[in-house]
Design an enzyme around this catalytic site. Structure first.
Site, PDB file in Angstrom:
ATOM      1  N   ALA A 105      71.575  76.675  50.099  1.00  0.00           N
ATOM      2  CA  ALA A 105      72.581  77.343  51.555  1.00  0.00           C
ATOM      3  C   ALA A 105      72.004  76.924  52.991  1.00  0.00           C
ATOM      4  O   ALA A 105      71.712  77.269  54.247  1.00  0.00           O
ATOM      5  CB  ALA A 105      71.125  78.377  51.544  1.00  0.00           C
ATOM      6  N   CYS A 106      71.325  75.684  52.694  1.00  0.00           N
ATOM      7  CA  CYS A 106      70.904  74.647  54.145  1.00  0.00           C
ATOM      8  C   CYS A 106      71.748  73.226  54.634  1.00  0.00           C
ATOM      9  O   CYS A 106      71.972  72.919  53.580  1.00  0.00           O
ATOM     10  CB  CYS A 106      69.662  73.573  53.943  1.00  0.00           C
ATOM     11  SG  CYS A 106      68.666  73.481  54.989  1.00  0.00           S
ATOM     12  N   ILE A 107      72.532  73.268  56.174  1.00  0.00           N
ATOM     13  CA  ILE A 107      73.359  72.818  55.729  1.00  0.00           C
ATOM     14  C   ILE A 107      72.106  71.394  56.955  1.00  0.00           C
ATOM     15  O   ILE A 107      72.868  71.096  57.990  1.00  0.00           O
ATOM     16  CB  ILE A 107      74.849  73.280  56.279  1.00  0.00           C
ATOM     17  CG1 ILE A 107      73.981  74.176  57.573  1.00  0.00           C
ATOM     18  CG2 ILE A 107      74.981  73.772  55.564  1.00  0.00           C
ATOM     19  CD1 ILE A 107      74.812  74.850  58.434  1.00  0.00           C
TER      20      ILE A 107
END
Length: 330
Positions: free
Chosen positions: A179-181
């Site tokens: 969920a991290c970009i």
């Protein structure tokens, strides 16, 4: 530039651990317990301190059943009451803090009222920071008995600085989670080489490390332990359960749970400095079953390592196979 970065970069799917002679009759004989701070927990796994992964009810259940947890920091006004509630139940309290000015007032309040959490985590995306170091020193001055984890970081230099400032443990991982970009938005992070980053950091660490992010399979837990982790923080694998806070959604007859990053637009409530995203993860039933499966798989890992507890995994050989571990499985 540090010579650590001349090492070959690799991630979880690039590594296979090499089996040793088994010395136990059944995997049930293997001890997966881990001492972290003053307590021993059933397995070296902790759900991510994200609003879509943990809430008060799940924190209570985890503490009651011998698992480590870290409560998120997104309702700061409730944290003191949360600590008192956990203590009233005879359970340990584990909270998250940031580095805003208001957090110093919060620490002062806890010290004044003698509301002392057993565990505190400084939760910042880029933890190798003068402001994190300042907060570490302040918390250790005001709350010397709390076990303090600081992060997140990616380099041996960061581990040394945070440990020297007083951190009792350090959290490794900048943007490797689903969920991290961060890696896409900024060009920085440990996405694609999280396991190598953990290895580098472990060579400098004198205190426990938490591997945070990038876990896709239960076997990745054993790999994290091999490369220096005392605890493994996991988000997406824990987000799809009945107990998970995210909404349950049905699409074409299939059930999903909402999952979002701590720096996502959903979390921030505005499209500003967004480094996370929202997604749907398959519904997985009760978290109890997943935790039991993780423990059983880790017991099997210990048996393959040729030992009776987690220490055996830390010394096994490994090979770099460059993402070929799924050959024949697709």
């Amino acid at each position: 530039m540090s010579n650590y970065f001349s090492m070959e970069a690799f991630d979880y799917d690039d590594i296979q651990l090499v089996p040793n002679k088994c010395i136990i009759k059944s995997r049930s004989e293997a001890d997966t317990g881990v001492k972290f701070g003053s307590r021993t927990f059933k397995i070296p796994v902790v759900p991510a301190n994200m609003e879509s992964v943990i809430d008060e009810d799940l924190a209570i259940w985890l503490a009651e059943h011998g698992y480590y947890y870290v409560m998120h920091r997104f309702y700061p006004e409730k944290r003191a009451d949360f600590i008192k509630m956990m203590h009233d139940k005879g359970l340990f309290a584990s909270i998250s803090v940031g580095i805003k000015d208001s957090e110093y007032d919060f620490i002062d309040y806890l010290a004044k009222e003698n509301i002392i959490p057993e565990y505190t985590t400084i939760d910042v995306a880029h933890g190798h920071s003068d402001y994190v170091i300042k907060m570490i020193k302040y918390i250790k001055e005001k709350l010397p008995d709390t076990f303090l984890t600081a992060g997140n970081i990616a380099t041996p230099e960061a581990v040394r600085e945070l440990e020297n400032a007083g951190a009792d443990a350090t959290k490794v991982g900048v943007g490797p989670g689903r969920a991290c970009i961060t890696k896409l938005k900024t060009g920085f992070g440990t996405g694609g080489w999280q396991l190598a980053a953990l290895r580098m950091c472990s060579k400098a660490a004198r205190k426990p490390l938490i591997a945070d992010g990038g876990i896709r399979h239960n076997g990745d837990i054993a790999k994290s332990v091999r490369f220096g982790a005392s605890m493994v923080m996991i988000g997406s694998l824990f987000a799809g359960h009945e107990e998970s806070p995210g909404n349950l959604i049905t699409i074409d007859g299939k059930r999903y749970k909402q999952y979002w990053g701590s720096a996502s637009e959903v979390q921030k409530g505005a499209y500003r400095n967004v480094e996370g995203k929202q997604m749907l993860v398959p519904y997985r039933g009760s978290i109890k079953d997943t935790l039991r499966e993780m423990q059983e798989d880790l017991q099997s890992s210990i048996s393959y390592a040729g030992g009776k507890d987690l220490s055996a995994i830390r010394v096994v050989d490994y090979v770099i196979v460059k993402s070929s571990i799924f050959d024949g499985d697709k």
